[in-house]
Motif scaffolding. Structure first.
Motif, PDB file in Angstrom:
ATOM      1  N   UNK A  31      -5.950   3.206   3.083  1.00 57.44           N
ATOM      2  CA  UNK A  31      -4.598   2.641   3.052  1.00 57.44           C
ATOM      3  C   UNK A  31      -4.528   1.426   2.119  1.00 57.44           C
ATOM      4  N   UNK A  32      -3.448   1.331   1.369  1.00 58.27           N
ATOM      5  CA  UNK A  32      -3.273   0.251   0.393  1.00 58.27           C
ATOM      6  C   UNK A  32      -3.285  -1.112   1.076  1.00 58.27           C
ATOM      7  N   UNK A  33      -3.994  -2.060   0.460  1.00 58.47           N
ATOM      8  CA  UNK A  33      -4.017  -3.423   0.951  1.00 58.47           C
ATOM      9  C   UNK A  33      -4.815  -3.653   2.214  1.00 58.47           C
ATOM     10  N   UNK A  34      -5.503  -2.622   2.681  1.00 61.82           N
ATOM     11  CA  UNK A  34      -6.253  -2.756   3.925  1.00 61.82           C
ATOM     12  C   UNK A  34      -7.649  -3.312   3.654  1.00 61.82           C
ATOM     13  N   UNK A  50      -4.786   7.220   8.613  1.00 62.06           N
ATOM     14  CA  UNK A  50      -6.141   6.710   8.432  1.00 62.06           C
ATOM     15  C   UNK A  50      -6.142   5.303   9.016  1.00 62.06           C
ATOM     16  N   UNK A  51      -7.031   5.090   9.989  1.00 59.46           N
ATOM     17  CA  UNK A  51      -7.026   3.833  10.738  1.00 59.46           C
ATOM     18  C   UNK A  51      -8.416   3.210  10.739  1.00 59.46           C
ATOM     19  N   UNK A  85      -2.894  13.383   6.317  1.00 63.55           N
ATOM     20  CA  UNK A  85      -2.467  12.008   6.591  1.00 63.55           C
ATOM     21  C   UNK A  85      -1.018  11.831   6.167  1.00 63.55           C
ATOM     22  N   UNK A  86      -0.266  11.140   6.985  1.00 63.24           N
ATOM     23  CA  UNK A  86       1.146  10.899   6.703  1.00 63.24           C
ATOM     24  C   UNK A  86       2.087  11.856   7.404  1.00 63.24           C
ATOM     25  N   UNK A  87       1.559  12.911   7.987  1.00 63.60           N
ATOM     26  CA  UNK A  87       2.421  13.863   8.698  1.00 63.60           C
ATOM     27  C   UNK A  87       2.813  13.295  10.065  1.00 63.60           C
ATOM     28  N   UNK A  88       3.973  13.716  10.570  1.00 58.35           N
ATOM     29  CA  UNK A  88       4.388  13.228  11.889  1.00 58.35           C
ATOM     30  C   UNK A  88       3.593  13.891  13.019  1.00 58.35           C
TER      31      UNK A  88
END
Length: 174
Positions: A31-34, A50-51, A85-88
């Motif tokens: 993830x951006x900026x993470x 993604x966590x 990733x990004x799906x509900x």
């Protein structure tokens, strides 16, 4: 409370992707900026994301399984899973389509059919799906190995044979 309606002791599944450099080697963007850290792919009510480990591993108990794959196959499985990733989140638990996902479906879509790994969907409440407990049983049948457990014998992290023994002994209590 939603876990009260899911069968078995293990109600949830997540997928370890690796560290930020390992993700980038696979062609998966963190993830951006993470911050840098250990990354997991997980479907929860806010969707497939993604966590960082700090968010994912806040649990009472866990078991970590390693798939029986060569590195190329593993990379393919992780890329396939990460493509979702990004799906509900799929509140209907419908495995017939891939536009929305539940936790086990992310792993199913990533690993199913790679190397010796084959998962069989199970009818649950009139729907074909794969509850986490059933996925774990099938994964073990496909050659996945237990590499670590936590929360099964006190608050300790166990690895290797100790983890396997704790896991198998705890199953007798369920």
């Amino acid at each position: 409370l939603s876990n009260l309606f899911l069968p078995g002791f293990w109600p949830h599944a997540v997928l370890y992707l690796g560290t930020s450099p390992e993700l980038m080697d696979l062609g998966i963007d963190p993830p951006a900026g993470a911050a840098d850290g250990a990354w997991f792919l997980e479907a929860k009510k806010d969707g497939v994301r993604i966590r960082l480990a700090e968010e994912t591993l806040l649990v009472d108990a866990l078991v970590a399984l390693r798939p029986p794959l060569e590195s190329g196959e593993l990379g393919e499985a992780l890329r396939r899973a990460a493509s979702h990733a990004g799906k509900p989140y799929d509140f209907l638990f419908d495995f017939r389509t891939a536009d929305r996902m539940v936790c086990t479906e992310v792993i199913y879509r990533g690993y199913h059919g790679i190397g010796p790994i084959t998962f069989r969907l199970k009818e649950q409440s009139g729907r074909l799906c794969l509850p986490a407990e059933e996925m774990m049983n099938q994964a073990m049948d496909c050659g996945f190995r237990i590499v670590a457990t936590a929360g099964l014998r006190g608050d300790r992290l166990l690895e290797g044979m100790d983890a396997e023994l704790a896991f198998h002994n705890s199953r007798q209590c369920w």
